[in-house]
Design a protein around this motif. Structure first.
Motif, PDB file in Angstrom:
ATOM      1  N   LEU A  25     148.913 -37.997  53.084  1.00 26.25           N
ATOM      2  CA  LEU A  25     148.859 -37.131  54.262  1.00 26.25           C
ATOM      3  C   LEU A  25     147.439 -36.626  54.461  1.00 26.25           C
ATOM      4  O   LEU A  25     146.745 -36.299  53.497  1.00 26.25           O
ATOM      5  CB  LEU A  25     149.825 -35.949  54.111  1.00 26.25           C
ATOM      6  N   THR A  26     147.032 -36.598  55.720  1.00 25.81           N
ATOM      7  CA  THR A  26     145.717 -36.087  56.091  1.00 25.81           C
ATOM      8  C   THR A  26     145.929 -35.002  57.145  1.00 25.81           C
ATOM      9  O   THR A  26     147.033 -34.860  57.678  1.00 25.81           O
ATOM     10  CB  THR A  26     144.836 -37.219  56.688  1.00 25.81           C
ATOM     11  N   PRO A  27     144.883 -34.274  57.488  1.00 24.99           N
ATOM     12  CA  PRO A  27     145.035 -33.287  58.569  1.00 24.99           C
ATOM     13  C   PRO A  27     145.436 -33.923  59.900  1.00 24.99           C
ATOM     14  O   PRO A  27     145.959 -33.246  60.773  1.00 24.99           O
ATOM     15  CB  PRO A  27     143.648 -32.638  58.659  1.00 24.99           C
ATOM     16  N   GLN A  28     145.202 -35.234  60.050  1.00 26.38           N
ATOM     17  CA  GLN A  28     145.556 -35.921  61.286  1.00 26.38           C
ATOM     18  C   GLN A  28     146.942 -36.576  61.220  1.00 26.38           C
ATOM     19  O   GLN A  28     147.352 -37.234  62.168  1.00 26.38           O
ATOM     20  CB  GLN A  28     144.520 -37.008  61.617  1.00 26.38           C
ATOM     21  N   SER A  29     147.657 -36.422  60.122  1.00 23.75           N
ATOM     22  CA  SER A  29     148.988 -37.029  59.999  1.00 23.75           C
ATOM     23  C   SER A  29     149.951 -36.377  60.980  1.00 23.75           C
ATOM     24  O   SER A  29     149.902 -35.161  61.208  1.00 23.75           O
ATOM     25  CB  SER A  29     149.533 -36.871  58.584  1.00 23.75           C
ATOM     26  N   CYS A  30     150.830 -37.207  61.546  1.00 25.96           N
ATOM     27  CA  CYS A  30     151.866 -36.688  62.434  1.00 25.96           C
ATOM     28  C   CYS A  30     153.105 -37.567  62.283  1.00 25.96           C
ATOM     29  O   CYS A  30     153.057 -38.627  61.659  1.00 25.96           O
ATOM     30  CB  CYS A  30     151.389 -36.650  63.886  1.00 25.96           C
ATOM     31  N   ALA A  31     154.213 -37.109  62.835  1.00 27.25           N
ATOM     32  CA  ALA A  31     155.490 -37.806  62.659  1.00 27.25           C
ATOM     33  C   ALA A  31     156.109 -38.160  64.004  1.00 27.25           C
ATOM     34  O   ALA A  31     155.999 -37.409  64.972  1.00 27.25           O
ATOM     35  CB  ALA A  31     156.458 -36.940  61.862  1.00 27.25           C
ATOM     36  N   ILE A  32     156.750 -39.317  64.010  1.00 25.59           N
ATOM     37  CA  ILE A  32     157.548 -39.761  65.153  1.00 25.59           C
ATOM     38  C   ILE A  32     158.979 -39.861  64.655  1.00 25.59           C
ATOM     39  O   ILE A  32     159.238 -40.542  63.658  1.00 25.59           O
ATOM     40  CB  ILE A  32     157.075 -41.138  65.665  1.00 25.59           C
ATOM     41  N   LYS A  33     159.894 -39.161  65.305  1.00 28.37           N
ATOM     42  CA  LYS A  33     161.307 -39.210  64.912  1.00 28.37           C
ATOM     43  C   LYS A  33     162.058 -40.094  65.893  1.00 28.37           C
ATOM     44  O   LYS A  33     161.871 -39.995  67.102  1.00 28.37           O
ATOM     45  CB  LYS A  33     161.907 -37.811  64.878  1.00 28.37           C
ATOM     46  N   TYR A  34     162.904 -40.958  65.340  1.00 27.93           N
ATOM     47  CA  TYR A  34     163.677 -41.880  66.158  1.00 27.93           C
ATOM     48  C   TYR A  34     165.117 -41.405  66.256  1.00 27.93           C
ATOM     49  O   TYR A  34     165.604 -40.659  65.413  1.00 27.93           O
ATOM     50  CB  TYR A  34     163.603 -43.295  65.571  1.00 27.93           C
ATOM     51  N   PRO A  55     151.491 -36.385  69.121  1.00 29.17           N
ATOM     52  CA  PRO A  55     151.370 -36.215  70.570  1.00 29.17           C
ATOM     53  C   PRO A  55     151.875 -37.469  71.281  1.00 29.17           C
ATOM     54  O   PRO A  55     151.951 -38.543  70.688  1.00 29.17           O
ATOM     55  CB  PRO A  55     149.875 -36.011  70.792  1.00 29.17           C
ATOM     56  N   ASN A  56     152.211 -37.337  72.547  1.00 29.88           N
ATOM     57  CA  ASN A  56     152.763 -38.462  73.312  1.00 29.88           C
ATOM     58  C   ASN A  56     151.860 -39.679  73.298  1.00 29.88           C
ATOM     59  O   ASN A  56     152.339 -40.804  73.287  1.00 29.88           O
ATOM     60  CB  ASN A  56     153.064 -38.034  74.749  1.00 29.88           C
ATOM     61  N   THR A  57     150.548 -39.483  73.301  1.00 28.97           N
ATOM     62  CA  THR A  57     149.628 -40.621  73.310  1.00 28.97           C
ATOM     63  C   THR A  57     149.800 -41.464  72.047  1.00 28.97           C
ATOM     64  O   THR A  57     149.797 -42.689  72.107  1.00 28.97           O
ATOM     65  CB  THR A  57     148.167 -40.156  73.429  1.00 28.97           C
ATOM     66  N   VAL A  58     149.963 -40.825  70.907  1.00 32.02           N
ATOM     67  CA  VAL A  58     150.171 -41.551  69.648  1.00 32.02           C
ATOM     68  C   VAL A  58     151.562 -42.175  69.645  1.00 32.02           C
ATOM     69  O   VAL A  58     151.737 -43.322  69.234  1.00 32.02           O
ATOM     70  CB  VAL A  58     149.990 -40.618  68.429  1.00 32.02           C
ATOM     71  N   PHE A  59     152.543 -41.419  70.133  1.00 28.27           N
ATOM     72  CA  PHE A  59     153.925 -41.918  70.170  1.00 28.27           C
ATOM     73  C   PHE A  59     154.000 -43.224  70.961  1.00 28.27           C
ATOM     74  O   PHE A  59     154.632 -44.178  70.536  1.00 28.27           O
ATOM     75  CB  PHE A  59     154.838 -40.854  70.786  1.00 28.27           C
ATOM     76  N   ARG A  60     153.337 -43.273  72.113  1.00 27.53           N
ATOM     77  CA  ARG A  60     153.382 -44.472  72.953  1.00 27.53           C
ATOM     78  C   ARG A  60     152.581 -45.619  72.350  1.00 27.53           C
ATOM     79  O   ARG A  60     152.932 -46.773  72.515  1.00 27.53           O
ATOM     80  CB  ARG A  60     152.874 -44.150  74.359  1.00 27.53           C
ATOM     81  N   ALA A  61     151.490 -45.317  71.641  1.00 30.37           N
ATOM     82  CA  ALA A  61     150.605 -46.354  71.116  1.00 30.37           C
ATOM     83  C   ALA A  61     151.094 -46.943  69.794  1.00 30.37           C
ATOM     84  O   ALA A  61     150.810 -48.105  69.490  1.00 30.37           O
ATOM     85  CB  ALA A  61     149.198 -45.793  70.940  1.00 30.37           C
TER      86      ALA A  61
END
Length: 160
Positions: free
Chosen positions: A139-148, A121-127
């Motif tokens: 990997l956990t259920p809370q894992s997410c990815a940021i693509k550059y 989500p954007n909040t994680v992306f910015r932080a």
């Protein structure tokens, strides 16, 4: 010139859509990303060698356009006779699906599994500090990815 602009616009559109898509990778916990990329390339080359490209020319069936009567506002009418329009001609690699399966089997044999990681989500992306992932984390259920934009990515394990 117009076709170059159109091609560029299509390219930008495709890039925008793929950047919104979740991260799909082969995953093996603890593997270095550089090793993953090397293994993936070796599997691609092996699959291409074992299942080479086999392009075949195909044609879609012709389409019948039935006769039609056209009239203008003054009552003048004419009939356009029915006709066939030739189907489009295209090329298909009949081995593409088998080659993809061979590549996937090669990666499975090396201990990787196909995995999809949702976008952060954007909040994680910015932080999150910008840092490309170098070693595949647990990997956990809370894992997410940021693509550059440079094609690299970062897997973030959000607190949860």
């Amino acid at each position: 010139m117009v076709s170059q602009r159109l091609s560029f616009a299509v390219f930008v559109g495709v890039m925008a859509l793929t950047s919104c898509a979740p991260l799909s990778i082969y995953y093996k916990e603890g593997a270095e990303v550089s090793r993953l990329q090397t293994d993936e390339l070796q599997c691609e080359i092996s699959a291409l060698s074992d299942v080479p490209v086999n392009n075949q020319i195909r044609q879609e069936p012709p389409i019948f356009i039935p006769a039609r009567r056209y009239c203008d506002g003054a009552g003048n009418c004419y009939i356009r006779h029915g006709r066939f329009e030739r189907g489009d001609i295209y090329t298909v690699d009949v081995n593409a699906s088998l080659r993809a399966r061979a590549e996937q089997q090669c990666m499975l044999d090396k201990g990787y599994a196909p995995t999809t990681v949702p976008n952060c989500p954007n909040t994680v992306f910015r932080a999150a500090p910008k840092a490309s992932t170098r070693v595949l984390p647990r990997l956990t259920p809370q894992s997410c990815a940021i693509k550059y934009q440079d094609g690299t990515w970062q897997i973030v394990n959000q607190p949860g």
